[in-house]
Design an enzyme around this catalytic site. Structure first.
Site, PDB file in Angstrom:
ATOM      1  N   ILE A 251       0.800  -1.146  -0.107  1.00  0.00           N
ATOM      2  CA  ILE A 251      -0.136   0.101  -0.065  1.00  0.00           C
ATOM      3  C   ILE A 251       0.806   1.280  -0.138  1.00  0.00           C
ATOM      4  CG2 ILE A 251      -1.910   1.157   1.203  1.00  0.00           C
ATOM      5  CD1 ILE A 251      -2.368  -1.733  -0.116  1.00  0.00           C
ATOM      6  N   GLU A 304       8.063   5.454   1.312  1.00  0.00           N
ATOM      7  CA  GLU A 304       7.613   6.559   2.061  1.00  0.00           C
ATOM      8  C   GLU A 304       8.311   7.177   3.561  1.00  0.00           C
ATOM      9  OE1 GLU A 304       3.374   6.700   2.543  1.00  0.00           O
ATOM     10  OE2 GLU A 304       3.050   5.283   0.873  1.00  0.00           O
ATOM     11  N   GLU A 425     -14.963   9.281   5.803  1.00  0.00           N
ATOM     12  CA  GLU A 425     -15.145   9.853   7.268  1.00  0.00           C
ATOM     13  C   GLU A 425     -15.504  11.192   7.011  1.00  0.00           C
ATOM     14  OE1 GLU A 425     -11.033   9.316   8.720  1.00  0.00           O
ATOM     15  OE2 GLU A 425     -11.195  11.519   9.182  1.00  0.00           O
ATOM     16  N   HIS A 461      -6.541   3.781  -2.583  1.00  0.00           N
ATOM     17  CA  HIS A 461      -6.452   2.844  -1.395  1.00  0.00           C
ATOM     18  C   HIS A 461      -7.531   3.448  -0.275  1.00  0.00           C
ATOM     19  CE1 HIS A 461      -5.398   0.468   2.044  1.00  0.00           C
ATOM     20  NE2 HIS A 461      -4.966   1.757   2.671  1.00  0.00           N
ATOM     21  N   HIS A 514      -2.786  -4.625  10.974  1.00  0.00           N
ATOM     22  CA  HIS A 514      -2.671  -3.839  12.524  1.00  0.00           C
ATOM     23  C   HIS A 514      -2.375  -4.985  13.516  1.00  0.00           C
ATOM     24  CE1 HIS A 514      -5.963  -2.376   9.585  1.00  0.00           C
ATOM     25  NE2 HIS A 514      -5.503  -1.312  10.259  1.00  0.00           N
ATOM     26  N   CYS A 546      -3.155  -2.423   4.545  1.00  0.00           N
ATOM     27  CA  CYS A 546      -2.666  -1.002   4.403  1.00  0.00           C
ATOM     28  C   CYS A 546      -1.314  -0.693   4.405  1.00  0.00           C
ATOM     29  CB  CYS A 546      -3.561  -0.445   5.758  1.00  0.00           C
ATOM     30  SG  CYS A 546      -3.566   1.568   5.812  1.00  0.00           S
TER      31      CYS A 546
HETATM   32  N1  GLN Z   1       0.201   5.144   1.281  1.00  0.00           N
HETATM   33  C1  GLN Z   1      -0.180   5.084   2.542  1.00  0.00           C
HETATM   34  C2  GLN Z   1       0.768   4.153   3.441  1.00  0.00           C
HETATM   35  O1  GLN Z   1       0.978   3.090   2.941  1.00  0.00           O
HETATM   36  C3  GLN Z   1      -1.708   5.036   3.053  1.00  0.00           C
HETATM   37  C4  GLN Z   1      -1.956   5.100   4.505  1.00  0.00           C
HETATM   38  C5  GLN Z   1      -3.459   4.830   4.690  1.00  0.00           C
HETATM   39  O2  GLN Z   1      -3.995   4.323   4.029  1.00  0.00           O
HETATM   40  N2  GLN Z   1      -3.647   5.494   5.921  1.00  0.00           N
HETATM   41  O3  GLN Z   1       1.010   4.255   4.524  1.00  0.00           O
HETATM   42 ZN    ZN Z   2      -4.886   2.298   4.480  1.00  0.00          ZN
END
Ligand code: GLN
Ligand code: ZN
Length: 582
Positions: A251, A304, A425, A461, A514, A546
């Site tokens: 992700i 990132e 949200e 995403h 998670h 995620c």
């Molecule tokens: N690209 C972001 C990550 O991988 C997405 C985070 C998210 O979905 N909150 O951290």
């Molecule tokens: Zn996410």
């Protein structure tokens, strides 16, 4: 139970008790409203109780307003910010609140702008005729805003006086109450300062950039549409990317280790220079790329490491955004965030992500996914302007992102992901308001992504599993691929997407990020087989739920290796012609 509690509170000396009922600003069925009516009739009839104040906020009370107006309680707190007009009309329609106290939320508790004091005074004047007594208040609890603007040293004084955090809002409440009770002469100094702040903001070049406005006004429906329909795009993307069936990806973020965070903090504090910082980030990217290659992932990411936060990172680089030094607000539990402030017209002075993405791509022959935060999430996790519709702010952010998407594409990026985890949200509380929101929200996303070539693959995403009420909006994003959280719910989203007839590619997560637990290859393969019952193999992606920034490297390595092994074994089953095991 509440009867007992109210008796205890009265015995403890509480003159008033506030009952928070924000549930009443959502759509309620007649049966629910009846239940509320009965509950308050019973509570009101108690002999041994404090006075009752029923508090609502965030939206209009609608059908609940007549119920509460008739209820035998002593006071109502009503939001007169965003939904002021509706609540005022409805109050007038029921003949006001004779015998009751009205707590008028005229100071916005969810935003950081100074109040328009003259406008609030005139609203309060109208309300005086509608209740026995009017108290001035914030529209809701002040936990949504930071503490005190006085702590901000980096915001120029000219701009700082546009802002009101919790302490300033409290002062505004006191000022308005005094002006209401004793006349505006008694608050002349505050009114003068307020007028100066409001006009400084309205006339500042920060809030009005003619170039941004002209560009936004010239946007057409075609700008928010891909040049070709999905069927033709996907063929072009397949030819260009040459991915296997059930392609694997992640992700975006990889573990944000202590060293990664220290590197960023060291740069900020001046302990290291830019050259050292860049070497360290490059080393991190090298590690992330080489791991992904070895693990056999198909679409890679740069990880990132340079991003402190997925919104703040972009806000810091966009003109029109303000960052605070101490503007912490609670996100959940003990986690606090510092939302940036959308203060003015938004533009992008230079590319924001191209360098790192290009560097990552230079290290591998596999496609590296560009990674951006979408316009709706940029708004949702910031303080927004209150002097123009959110739709307009979203469009400005979308146009800045559109340029970034173009630049990534021009730099050779073939896959670009625009994250929108906050789309749901900020869904309005009242169903009647949702189509308008979803209309501009999805348009902003398409505006940021619509300018690319047919063979550039757009991903998005979202990290939640319950999206029943926005599945049409997800479809309207027209992204080529969407990744979603699904591991815990055993691919429930895949079935929901199928039931909706979702026509494009999807990656329901097979790895619950998670928890530090490492899912076994067989477990991930089972989830894939379940996914295949809803989504055909040509349109199914394999990815975690995620980003991995909160995970450690050990479990990340093992989990992703298992995920790739799972994809390979299910591919084998498909190629061997064996029906996927169930
Ligand atoms: N690209 C972001 C990550 O991988 C997405 C985070 C998210 O979905 N909150 O951290
Ligand atoms: Zn996410």
């Amino acid at each position: 139970m509440y009867a007992e509690v109210l008796a205890d509170l009265r015995a403890a000396g509480a003159e008033w008790v506030q009952l928070d009922e924000p549930a009443l600003v959502q759509d309620r069925t007649p049966a629910e409203l009846n239940a509320a009516e009965r509950a308050y009739r019973d509570l009101g009839a108690l002999n041994d109780r404090s006075k009752l104040l029923v508090a609502s906020y965030f939206d209009r009370l609608g059908n609940a307003l007549p119920v509460l107006a008739k209820a035998p309680v002593e006071g109502l707190a009503v939001d007169f910010t965003k939904s002021a007009a509706a609540n005022l009309d409805d109050l007038a329609a029921v003949g006001g609140l004779p015998g009751k106290r009205l707590v008028a939320g005229v100071v916005d508790g969810r935003n950081i702008w100074i109040n328009d004091l003259p406008a609030s005074l005139s609203r309060l004047g109208t309300l005086l005729g509608l209740a026995d007594r009017v108290d001035v208040s914030a529209s809701c609890s002040l936990l949504h805003v930071p503490l005190d603007t006085a702590a901000e040293r980096d915001i120029e004084p000219q701009v700082l006086r546009w802002l009101a955090f919790a302490r300033q809002k409290t002062s505004e409440v006191v000022t308005l109450a005094r002006g209401l009770a004793r006349g505006t002469d008694t608050i002349a100094a505050q009114l003068a300062a307020n007028r100066a702040g409001l006009s400084s903001r309205a006339n500042s070049p920060i809030t009005r950039d003619p170039a941004v406005r002209a560009r936004s006004a010239a946007v057409t429906g075609a700008d928010a549409r891909r040049s070709l329909p999905y069927a033709e795009r996907t063929a072009a993307q397949r030819a260009r990317l040459g991915l296997p069936l059930l392609p694997t990806t992640t992700i975006g973020s990889f573990p944000q280790t202590g060293e990664v965070r220290t590197t960023r903090a060291d740069l900020r504090a001046g302990r290291i220079g830019t050259a050292v910082y860049e070497e360290r980030i490059k080393a991190e990217i090298q590690e992330v790329i080489s791991f992904q290659e070895k693990a056999g992932l198909d679409v890679l990411v740069h990880g990132e490491a340079e991003r402190n936060d997925m919104v703040q990172y972009f806000a810091e680089q966009l003109t029109g955004y303000l960052a605070t030094q101490h503007g912490w607000v609670q996100s959940y539990g003990t986690r606090y965030v510092r939302p940036p402030i959308l203060a003015g017209d938004i533009s992008r002075p230079e590319p924001m992500t191209v360098r790192w993405t290009r560097y990552a791509q230079s290290l591998t022959h596999r496609p590296v996914k560009g990674m951006l935060t979408g316009p709706v999430t940029m708004l949702a996790w910031s303080f927004v302007r209150d002097d123009q519709p959110r739709a307009e702010t979203a469009r400005q952010v979308a146009l800045a992102l559109r340029d970034e998407v173009r630049d990534l594409e021009a730099a050779g990026t073939s896959v670009i992901q625009v994250d929108e985890p906050a789309l749901r949200e900020t869904l309005p509380l009242r169903a009647a308001d949702r189509p308008e929101y979803l209309g501009w929200a999805t348009e902003a996303f398409r505006l940021s992504t619509g300018g690319v070539r047919a063979d550039t693959q757009i991903h998005t995403h979202m990290c939640y599993a319950e999206f029943g009420d926005i599945v049409q909006a997800i479809d309207d994003l027209d992204a080529d691929v969407i990744s979603l959280e699904a591991a815990r719910s055993h691919m429930q989203v895949a079935r929901e997407l199928a039931a909706h007839g979702y026509p494009r590619e999807a990656g329901p997560g097979v790895y619950d990020i998670h928890s530090p637990r490492v899912p076994g290859a067989e477990e991930a393969a089972d989830l894939l087989r379940t996914g295949l019952k809803a989504i055909p193999a040509e349109r199914l992606w394999v990815n975690p739920d995620c980003g991995l920034k909160t995970r450690g490297w050990t479990e990340t390595r093992a989990s992703l290796e298992n995920m790739v092994a799972a994809a390979r074994s299910v591919r084998g089953e498909l190629a061997g012609g064996h029906p996927a095991r169930t």
